[in-house]
Design a protein around this motif. Structure first.
Motif, PDB file in Angstrom:
ATOM      1  N   CYS A  84       0.834  -1.218   0.000  1.00 22.65           N
ATOM      2  CA  CYS A  84       0.000   0.000   0.000  1.00 22.65           C
ATOM      3  C   CYS A  84       0.859   1.255   0.000  1.00 22.65           C
ATOM      4  O   CYS A  84       0.546   2.233  -0.692  1.00 22.65           O
ATOM      5  N   GLN A  85       1.938   1.239   0.766  1.00 19.38           N
ATOM      6  CA  GLN A  85       2.830   2.396   0.797  1.00 19.38           C
ATOM      7  C   GLN A  85       3.440   2.640  -0.578  1.00 19.38           C
ATOM      8  O   GLN A  85       3.489   3.768  -1.059  1.00 19.38           O
ATOM      9  N   GLY A  86       3.900   1.571  -1.215  1.00 18.86           N
ATOM     10  CA  GLY A  86       4.500   1.711  -2.546  1.00 18.86           C
ATOM     11  C   GLY A  86       3.506   2.211  -3.577  1.00 18.86           C
ATOM     12  O   GLY A  86       3.821   3.099  -4.379  1.00 18.86           O
ATOM     13  N   ILE A  87       2.306   1.666  -3.568  1.00 18.63           N
ATOM     14  CA  ILE A  87       1.270   2.115  -4.510  1.00 18.63           C
ATOM     15  C   ILE A  87       0.906   3.564  -4.229  1.00 18.63           C
ATOM     16  O   ILE A  87       0.734   4.367  -5.157  1.00 18.63           O
ATOM     17  N   GLY A  88       0.795   3.908  -2.947  1.00 18.91           N
ATOM     18  CA  GLY A  88       0.468   5.292  -2.581  1.00 18.91           C
ATOM     19  C   GLY A  88       1.505   6.280  -3.062  1.00 18.91           C
ATOM     20  O   GLY A  88       1.164   7.365  -3.562  1.00 18.91           O
ATOM     21  N   GLU A  89       2.768   5.919  -2.936  1.00 18.89           N
ATOM     22  CA  GLU A  89       3.843   6.798  -3.409  1.00 18.89           C
ATOM     23  C   GLU A  89       3.871   6.851  -4.928  1.00 18.89           C
ATOM     24  O   GLU A  89       4.069   7.916  -5.516  1.00 18.89           O
ATOM     25  N   LEU A  90       3.698   5.712  -5.566  1.00 16.04           N
ATOM     26  CA  LEU A  90       3.742   5.643  -7.019  1.00 16.04           C
ATOM     27  C   LEU A  90       2.644   6.489  -7.657  1.00 16.04           C
ATOM     28  O   LEU A  90       2.880   7.223  -8.611  1.00 16.04           O
TER      29      LEU A  90
ATOM     30  N   PRO B 201      -3.100  10.668  -1.657  1.00 13.10           N
ATOM     31  CA  PRO B 201      -2.843  11.515  -0.486  1.00 13.10           C
ATOM     32  C   PRO B 201      -3.102  10.857   0.873  1.00 13.10           C
ATOM     33  O   PRO B 201      -2.371  11.112   1.820  1.00 13.10           O
ATOM     34  N   ASP B 202      -4.096  10.037   1.015  1.00 13.90           N
ATOM     35  CA  ASP B 202      -4.417   9.459   2.320  1.00 13.90           C
ATOM     36  C   ASP B 202      -3.809   8.086   2.558  1.00 13.90           C
ATOM     37  O   ASP B 202      -4.117   7.439   3.565  1.00 13.90           O
ATOM     38  N   MET B 203      -2.943   7.639   1.672  1.00 15.11           N
ATOM     39  CA  MET B 203      -2.364   6.303   1.822  1.00 15.11           C
ATOM     40  C   MET B 203      -1.511   6.156   3.085  1.00 15.11           C
ATOM     41  O   MET B 203      -1.558   5.096   3.715  1.00 15.11           O
ATOM     42  N   PRO B 204      -0.757   7.187   3.508  1.00 16.08           N
ATOM     43  CA  PRO B 204      -0.010   7.021   4.762  1.00 16.08           C
ATOM     44  C   PRO B 204      -0.921   6.693   5.954  1.00 16.08           C
ATOM     45  O   PRO B 204      -0.532   5.934   6.839  1.00 16.08           O
TER      46      PRO B 204
END
Length: 71
Positions: A26-32, A36-39
């Motif tokens: 999830c962190q990788g997808i959120g950064e990629l 915005p709310d993935m963290p």
């Protein structure tokens, strides 16, 4: 509540392998994709992992103390 060895092994795999891998994914997808709310979602997964890990550790401790029951 008593857990069978098989149930305990599945829960342990879920907590020690699956949930941390899901958090990293999830962190990788959120950064990629700059979600915005993935963290917050990653933090929630990690908090849930810590909670379940603590419960499993308490259960293991009780079992090894001679009660032969898992909580």
């Amino acid at each position: 509540m008593q857990l069978t060895n098989d149930t305990y092994d599945h829960l342990k795999w879920f907590v020690l392998i699956f949930l941390p891998a899901l958090a990293v994914l999830c962190q990788g997808i959120g950064e990629l994709y700059q979600i915005p709310d993935m963290p917050n979602a990653v933090s929630l997964i990690n908090l849930f992992t810590i909670f379940l890990g603590t419960i499993l550790q308490i259960s293991t401790h009780h079992y090894h103390q001679g009660g032969n029951h898992a909580t």
